[in-house]
Design a protein around this motif. Structure first.
Motif, PDB file in Angstrom:
ATOM      1  N   LEU A 200       0.833  -1.202   0.000  1.00  0.00           N
ATOM      2  CA  LEU A 200       0.000   0.000   0.000  1.00  0.00           C
ATOM      3  C   LEU A 200       0.867   1.251   0.000  1.00  0.00           C
ATOM      4  N   VAL A 201       1.949   1.219   0.787  1.00  0.00           N
ATOM      5  CA  VAL A 201       2.888   2.344   0.771  1.00  0.00           C
ATOM      6  C   VAL A 201       3.482   2.511  -0.620  1.00  0.00           C
ATOM      7  N   LEU A 202       3.804   1.390  -1.248  1.00  0.00           N
ATOM      8  CA  LEU A 202       4.348   1.427  -2.600  1.00  0.00           C
ATOM      9  C   LEU A 202       3.361   2.072  -3.563  1.00  0.00           C
ATOM     10  N   ALA A 203       2.077   1.775  -3.405  1.00  0.00           N
ATOM     11  CA  ALA A 203       1.057   2.368  -4.269  1.00  0.00           C
ATOM     12  C   ALA A 203       1.004   3.887  -4.098  1.00  0.00           C
ATOM     13  N   PHE A 204       1.218   4.363  -2.868  1.00  0.00           N
ATOM     14  CA  PHE A 204       1.195   5.799  -2.619  1.00  0.00           C
ATOM     15  C   PHE A 204       2.370   6.524  -3.283  1.00  0.00           C
ATOM     16  N   THR A 205       3.445   5.781  -3.555  1.00  0.00           N
ATOM     17  CA  THR A 205       4.618   6.416  -4.167  1.00  0.00           C
ATOM     18  C   THR A 205       4.502   6.519  -5.687  1.00  0.00           C
ATOM     19  N   LEU A 206       3.496   5.878  -6.285  1.00  0.00           N
ATOM     20  CA  LEU A 206       3.416   5.815  -7.750  1.00  0.00           C
ATOM     21  C   LEU A 206       3.316   7.196  -8.385  1.00  0.00           C
ATOM     22  N   VAL A 207       2.372   7.998  -7.943  1.00  0.00           N
ATOM     23  CA  VAL A 207       2.186   9.320  -8.558  1.00  0.00           C
ATOM     24  C   VAL A 207       3.393  10.230  -8.326  1.00  0.00           C
ATOM     25  N   PRO A 208       3.943  10.313  -7.091  1.00  0.00           N
ATOM     26  CA  PRO A 208       5.151  11.129  -6.922  1.00  0.00           C
ATOM     27  C   PRO A 208       6.319  10.673  -7.792  1.00  0.00           C
ATOM     28  N   MET A 209       6.440   9.369  -8.047  1.00  0.00           N
ATOM     29  CA  MET A 209       7.521   8.876  -8.907  1.00  0.00           C
ATOM     30  C   MET A 209       7.218   9.157 -10.377  1.00  0.00           C
ATOM     31  N   LEU A 210       5.944   9.152 -10.742  1.00  0.00           N
ATOM     32  CA  LEU A 210       5.561   9.336 -12.137  1.00  0.00           C
ATOM     33  C   LEU A 210       5.750  10.769 -12.608  1.00  0.00           C
ATOM     34  N   ILE A 211       5.385  11.737 -11.796  1.00  0.00           N
ATOM     35  CA  ILE A 211       5.365  13.135 -12.240  1.00  0.00           C
ATOM     36  C   ILE A 211       6.727  13.608 -12.749  1.00  0.00           C
ATOM     37  N   PRO A 212       7.830  13.472 -11.976  1.00  0.00           N
ATOM     38  CA  PRO A 212       9.116  13.936 -12.521  1.00  0.00           C
ATOM     39  C   PRO A 212       9.611  13.088 -13.690  1.00  0.00           C
ATOM     40  N   SER A 213       9.115  11.864 -13.821  1.00  0.00           N
ATOM     41  CA  SER A 213       9.535  10.997 -14.923  1.00  0.00           C
ATOM     42  C   SER A 213       8.964  11.457 -16.258  1.00  0.00           C
ATOM     43  N   LEU A 214       7.988  12.372 -16.229  1.00  0.00           N
ATOM     44  CA  LEU A 214       7.394  12.895 -17.452  1.00  0.00           C
ATOM     45  C   LEU A 214       8.157  14.106 -17.987  1.00  0.00           C
ATOM     46  N   ILE A 215       9.172  14.542 -17.276  1.00  0.00           N
ATOM     47  CA  ILE A 215       9.991  15.662 -17.757  1.00  0.00           C
ATOM     48  C   ILE A 215      10.875  15.166 -18.891  1.00  0.00           C
ATOM     49  N   THR A 216      10.726  15.768 -20.063  1.00  0.00           N
ATOM     50  CA  THR A 216      11.440  15.299 -21.250  1.00  0.00           C
ATOM     51  C   THR A 216      12.686  16.116 -21.554  1.00  0.00           C
ATOM     52  N   ASN A 217      12.857  17.246 -20.874  1.00  0.00           N
ATOM     53  CA  ASN A 217      14.043  18.076 -21.084  1.00  0.00           C
ATOM     54  C   ASN A 217      14.998  17.870 -19.923  1.00  0.00           C
ATOM     55  N   LEU A 218      16.167  17.370 -20.234  1.00  0.00           N
ATOM     56  CA  LEU A 218      17.099  16.960 -19.193  1.00  0.00           C
ATOM     57  C   LEU A 218      17.577  18.117 -18.326  1.00  0.00           C
ATOM     58  N   LYS A 219      17.641  19.309 -18.877  1.00  0.00           N
ATOM     59  CA  LYS A 219      18.208  20.412 -18.101  1.00  0.00           C
ATOM     60  C   LYS A 219      17.363  20.731 -16.872  1.00  0.00           C
ATOM     61  N   TYR A 220      16.060  20.404 -16.927  1.00  0.00           N
ATOM     62  CA  TYR A 220      15.211  20.649 -15.766  1.00  0.00           C
ATOM     63  C   TYR A 220      15.434  19.618 -14.665  1.00  0.00           C
TER      64      TYR A 220
END
Length: 477
Positions: A200-220
């Motif tokens: 359940l804790v792992l499920a709570f981490t999904l969205v926080p892990m997903l959001i920065p993974s959508l950044i496509t420009n490396l400089k950010y």
């Protein structure tokens, strides 16, 4: 593969060939089909930030050349990650006296393999007229394409295999970050009375892990690396502090593994920790003076001496302190009832979270251009790339949900993928590329590489088998 452990980012590499390149010829006097294919298809791949990227892992941003000290910092960042916290469990499987010796041996062989890769890459650069050393996968491809005639048809396949191993390794790293963070946060939540299942804790981490993974420009993502370095260094320091408090006598621990079936698990953990070979070429190419990278007192040797020393001491005091109760990550052995210990668990988890998108960038950099080329062009490529990134994060999350034990998964990734990248491909390409050189293959070179390959194959087979077997038992339990 990151770190980006960190092993993340893009690096500049030129795929321009000079017009007077001495290409290998067939018996009829024309260029081989494999070389013509590479020359026609290897075009510069330009990223959104203007950098040119290849298909390598653990890349580095090269908007400006780096100094000796800056490059060592990048090397340390790329090699010190979740693997260092797993060394205590590795030493439990290897024994208090045997494990340090084997860790040193694996470290020396790994660094030697990195020097082999650097040497072969330089040979390919000189032979084919590249402006900088080609990346890991392209080096393997060129080595086979210019090697013995019977192996030249394997060139493109070998490049694909290298990229597959890199992608699997990096996805494995990302899955380990999911497990590491959720396990640490569960202990923090339990401390404050919010007891819940780790899944359940792992499920709570999904969205926080997903959001920065959508950044496509490396400089950010670049600032994430600096913050992650500070958080990881703080975590390592505090774990050292706790581990060194009231150390028991060494006589209370096993000097050698009580069951030598656990030795392959040690091998997988150790080679996982040393998996940073794909980092060396982009680091060298990013330097102001690339010759300072591989010289005797250069970046690679000096940096890896520090890394190896850290792994040995961290594993030694971790196992000596907690013995058979040592966890897959030493942070999980910190006291449950002390504020400082809980702060460190959060600190290291934040460091892993900031490192995750950099690690994740590597397989995306390899896979997405291939998908775009095969199924594109898309009307809205950014939208489809974001969908692909989301899908890969979900796949990584699913893998993490299925992992019953962090330490066994680390050993599996090390034995299965890191062994191939660090210990198999370098000696193979040295043998293949030396075939057509004037000096040819010396007896000592053949003997040395055969020894490395024997160790690698033995570790690969036994480590993978023991890790999968132990994971299967843990899964059904």
């Amino acid at each position: 593969m990151e770190m980006a452990e960190n092993k993340g980012g893009l690096y500049v590499i030129s795929d321009k060939l000079t017009s007077n390149v001495d290409l290998p010829l067939t018996k009829s006097g024309v260029e081989s089909k494999e070389i013509l294919t590479i020359r026609d298809e290897e075009k510069p791949k330009v990223g959104r930030n203007g950098a040119i990227g290849g298909g390598d892992a653990h890349a580095i941003n090269s908007d400006h050349p780096t100094s000796y000290l800056e490059t060592i910092t990048h090397l340390l960042r790329g090699n010190i990650g979740s693997g260092v916290f797993a060394m205590g469990d590795g030493f439990k499987n290897g024994g208090l006296f045997l494990a340090p010796v084997l860790t040193l041996f694996i470290g020396v062989v790994s660094v030697h393999s990195q020097h082999i890769l650097l040497k072969v890459s330089k040979r390919m650069r000189d032979k084919f007229g590249y402006e900088t050393d080609p990346d890991f996968a392209l080096t393997v491809e060129l080595a086979f394409a210019s090697g013995p005639p019977m192996l030249r048809s394997w060139a493109r396949s070998m490049k694909i295999i290298v990229n597959i191993f890199i992608c699997v390794t990096q996805i494995g790293f990302c899955a380990i970050y999911f497990v590491f963070i959720s396990s640490s946060l569960k202990q923090v939540f339990d401390y404050y009375g919010f007891e819940m299942n780790v899944q359940l804790v792992l499920a709570f981490t999904l969205v926080p892990m997903l959001i920065p993974s959508l950044i496509t420009n490396l400089k950010y993502l670049a600032p994430c690396s600096l913050i992650a370095n500070f958080l990881m260094a703080t975590g390592i320091g505090v774990v050292y502090y706790y581990a060194c408090k009231d150390l028991p006598s060494v006589t209370e621990r096993n000097y050698f593994p009580p069951n030598f079936q656990t030795l392959p698990l040690f091998f997988g953990t150790a080679i996982f920790a040393f998996e940073g070979i794909a980092l060396v070429l982009p680091l060298k190419n990013s330097m102001k003076n690339p010759s300072n990278f591989s010289r005797p007192a250069g970046v690679l040797n000096m940096g890896m001496i520090f890394v190896t020393t850290l792994f040995i001491t961290f594993g030694f005091v971790g196992y000596l302190c907690w013995g058979d109760d040592v966890a897959g990550s030493l942070t999980l052995n910190l006291p449950q009832d002390e504020i400082l210990a809980q702060v460190v668990k959060v600190t290291v988890s934040l460091g892993m979270w900031l490192t995750f998108p950099l690690q994740f960038f590597v397989p995306i950099q390899i896979m997405w251009p291939q998908i775009n080329q095969r199924f594109g062009p898309f009307k809205n490529p950014l939208r489809y790339e974001l969908l692909f990134r989301t899908l890969m994060v979900l796949i990584t999350f699913t893998i993490a949900e299925l992992v019953p034990r962090l330490n066994l998964f680390i050993s599996l990734i090390g034995a299965l993928c890191a062994t191939a990248l660090a210990l198999v491909f370098p000696p193979v390409i040295q043998l293949v590329s030396s075939f057509s050189t004037s000096e040819g293959l010396g007896v000592l070179v053949i003997l040395k590489n055969c020894v490395i390959l024997t160790i690698a194959i033995l570790g690969f087979s036994t480590g993978t088998y023991e890790s999968i077997s132990a994971l299967a038992v843990a899964f059904f339990d």
